[in-house]
Design a protein around this motif. Structure first.
Motif, short mmCIF file in Angstrom:
data_model
loop_
_atom_site.label_atom_id
_atom_site.label_comp_id
_atom_site.label_asym_id
_atom_site.label_seq_id
_atom_site.Cartn_x
_atom_site.Cartn_y
_atom_site.Cartn_z
N ILE A 190 11.64 -8.70 -17.02
CA ILE A 190 11.04 -8.11 -15.83
C ILE A 190 11.05 -6.58 -15.92
N TYR A 191 12.10 -6.04 -16.53
CA TYR A 191 12.15 -4.59 -16.72
C TYR A 191 11.02 -4.14 -17.64
N ASP A 192 10.74 -4.92 -18.70
CA ASP A 192 9.61 -4.61 -19.58
C ASP A 192 8.29 -4.66 -18.81
N GLY A 193 8.20 -5.60 -17.87
CA GLY A 193 7.00 -5.69 -17.04
C GLY A 193 6.80 -4.43 -16.21
N ILE A 194 7.90 -3.87 -15.72
CA ILE A 194 7.82 -2.65 -14.93
C ILE A 194 7.37 -1.49 -15.81
N GLU A 195 7.91 -1.41 -17.01
CA GLU A 195 7.51 -0.33 -17.91
C GLU A 195 6.03 -0.44 -18.29
N TYR A 196 5.57 -1.69 -18.50
CA TYR A 196 4.15 -1.89 -18.82
C TYR A 196 3.29 -1.43 -17.64
N ALA A 197 3.68 -1.79 -16.45
CA ALA A 197 2.91 -1.41 -15.26
C ALA A 197 2.87 0.10 -15.10
N GLN A 198 3.98 0.77 -15.34
CA GLN A 198 4.02 2.23 -15.24
C GLN A 198 3.09 2.88 -16.25
N ALA A 243 0.82 -1.22 0.00
CA ALA A 243 0.00 0.00 0.00
C ALA A 243 0.85 1.27 0.00
N GLU A 244 1.96 1.23 0.74
CA GLU A 244 2.76 2.44 0.91
C GLU A 244 3.89 2.56 -0.11
N GLY A 245 4.20 1.46 -0.83
CA GLY A 245 5.30 1.49 -1.78
C GLY A 245 4.98 2.30 -3.02
N GLU A 246 6.04 2.85 -3.62
CA GLU A 246 5.87 3.60 -4.87
C GLU A 246 5.49 2.62 -5.98
N LYS A 247 4.44 2.94 -6.71
CA LYS A 247 3.93 2.04 -7.73
C LYS A 247 4.70 2.20 -9.05
N PRO A 248 4.93 1.11 -9.77
CA PRO A 248 4.55 -0.24 -9.36
C PRO A 248 5.55 -0.85 -8.36
N VAL A 249 5.04 -1.64 -7.45
CA VAL A 249 5.88 -2.41 -6.54
C VAL A 249 6.32 -3.67 -7.30
N THR A 250 7.62 -3.90 -7.35
CA THR A 250 8.14 -5.04 -8.10
C THR A 250 8.59 -6.15 -7.15
N ILE A 251 8.06 -7.34 -7.37
CA ILE A 251 8.40 -8.50 -6.54
C ILE A 251 8.96 -9.59 -7.45
N VAL A 252 10.14 -10.07 -7.12
CA VAL A 252 10.78 -11.14 -7.88
C VAL A 252 10.77 -12.41 -7.02
N PHE A 253 10.48 -13.53 -7.67
CA PHE A 253 10.38 -14.82 -6.97
C PHE A 253 11.53 -15.72 -7.38
N THR A 254 12.19 -16.32 -6.39
CA THR A 254 13.31 -17.21 -6.65
C THR A 254 13.09 -18.55 -5.96
N GLY A 255 13.88 -19.52 -6.37
CA GLY A 255 13.78 -20.84 -5.75
C GLY A 255 14.24 -21.92 -6.71
N VAL A 256 14.26 -23.16 -6.24
CA VAL A 256 14.71 -24.27 -7.08
C VAL A 256 13.57 -24.76 -7.96
N ASN A 257 13.88 -25.70 -8.85
CA ASN A 257 12.87 -26.24 -9.75
C ASN A 257 11.79 -27.03 -8.99
N GLY A 258 10.57 -26.89 -9.46
CA GLY A 258 9.51 -27.79 -9.02
C GLY A 258 8.91 -27.56 -7.65
N VAL A 259 9.13 -26.39 -7.07
CA VAL A 259 8.61 -26.16 -5.72
C VAL A 259 7.28 -25.38 -5.73
N GLY A 260 6.77 -25.04 -6.91
CA GLY A 260 5.50 -24.33 -6.99
C GLY A 260 5.65 -22.82 -7.08
N LYS A 261 6.76 -22.38 -7.61
CA LYS A 261 7.04 -20.93 -7.69
C LYS A 261 6.04 -20.21 -8.60
N THR A 262 5.83 -20.75 -9.82
CA THR A 262 4.94 -20.11 -10.77
C THR A 262 3.50 -20.10 -10.25
#
Length: 372
Positions: free
Chosen positions: A246-254, A170-189
């Protein structure tokens, strides 16, 4: 959830109660029966007072004869008088010998539940420090004292680094960007899709950006989620630069007044130098507002070790544990926050898009102690 650990914590409480039961002084004769049946009667108070007075007199006489024998050699163990006095006022004194065997069993139980060694040691130290000596407040049973000690010890390690995730959105400057990391097959997507729905339920729009350009079929997988949820997906061809996606995603969101960018990344082993370097580049180029580590709760100690490695490669801000509904041990949930200093933020509890819940340390501790 975490039923195995619940049983082991309950066993610890019972063990301590049993080990201290024989240590409690009791009045003699009929007064003992009166004490056990009526804590409000005057007879109990008299009997308890008599016990304390008797112990005081005995200790005083011993002191007159030999001061060295009236006090413990190291000054830490309670004397007969101290124990009787505590009992007379409804207080409890726990000694090292009362905890030795139960704490050993508790340590084995925690390690068997995949709790990381340093975390188990921290829990044991906190329980020991809380319980040794006279209790800090009057309690009805030793079990209550044990439960209070376990509550504080567990919360101490589980609640590390907690922050209000929605407030940060709520308080972050929009868009707020969140990146997800982890190993294969753990349900990240799938976790990204769930969090997109969680945000939508709270009035926040989101766009998905597929930075997993390494895996064949990754675009199709996240694309199916985007279609079902009615979200826009930003993607490049396989083999493209993840940071650029991901950078393109930020530009789209803006450009489209989108609140949050949710960026997927390739599943990678923490031992894969090339992919970890790629993750470092994403962190450097995109400079996300949050980086969330995703792993399975059932992975236990492996999840804890991976969380440390990913945090070292590109500092994480928190973790999401999937398959929490299938985890009987609870080791990862108890350990990750303490070893990384970063909180667990969400638990995945099923296959549906709504099967994600904010992690509540207090609620988890209550559940583990059977107070849910």
């Amino acid at each position: 959830m975490f039923d195995g650990l619940k049983d082991k914590l309950s066993s610890f409480r019972e063990d301590v109660e049993e080990s201290t039961a024989s240590d409690e002084p009791a009045p003699e004769g009929d007064e003992s029966e009166a004490e056990s049946n009526s804590t409000e009667s005057g007879e109990v108070a008299d009997a308890s007072a008599d016990a304390a007075a008797t112990a005081a007199s005995t200790e005083s006489e011993a002191a007159d004869g030999d001061d060295a024998e009236s006090a413990d050699s190291d000054g830490n163990e309670p004397s007969t008088f101290q124990r009787a006095k505590a009992f007379a006022t409804g207080r409890i004194i726990i000694e090292e010998e009362d905890l030795e065997d139960p704490l050993w069993d508790l340590e084995m139980a925690l390690l068997e539940s995949d709790v990381e060694m340093s975390v188990a040691e921290r829990i044991l130290d906190t329980v020991r420090e809380t319980m040794l000596g006279e209790s800090r407040k009057q309690v009805e049973t030793t079990g209550e004292l044990v439960e209070a000690a376990l509550h504080d010890a567990l919360l101490d390690v589980i609640a590390v680094g907690q922050f209000d995730f929605e407030e940060r959105i709520a308080e972050g400057e929009k868009p707020v960007t969140i990146v997800f990391t982890g190993v294969n097959g753990v349900g990240k997507t799938t976790t990204i899709a769930k969090l997109s729905e969680w945000l939508a339920d709270r009035g926040y729009s989101s766009v998905l950006a597929n930075g997993d350009t390494y895996r064949a079929g990754a675009n199709e997988q996240i694309g199916e989620h985007a279609d079902r949820l009615g979200r826009e997906l930003i993607s490049h061809d396989q083999g493209g630069d993840p940071a650029a996606v991901i950078y393109d995603g930020i530009e789209y969101a803006q450009a489209n007044d989108i609140d949050v960018v949710l960026g997927d990344t390739a599943g990678r082993l923490h031992t894969s130098d090339d992919l970890m370097a790629q993750l470092e580049k994403i962190d450097r180029v995109v400079d996300p507002d949050m980086t969330l580590f995703v792993d399975e709760a059932v992975a236990g100690q492996d999840a804890v070790n991976r969380a440390k490695e990913f945090d070292a490669a590109a500092e994480i801000d928190g973790a999401v544990l999937t398959k929490a509904d299938a985890d009987s041990s609870g080791g990862a949930a108890i350990s990750i926050a303490y070893v990384t200093g970063k909180p667990i933020l969400f638990l995945g509890t099923g296959q549906g898009y709504d099967d994600i819940a904010r992690f509540d340390p207090e609620a988890l501790v209550d559940s583990l102690l059977g107070n849910e």
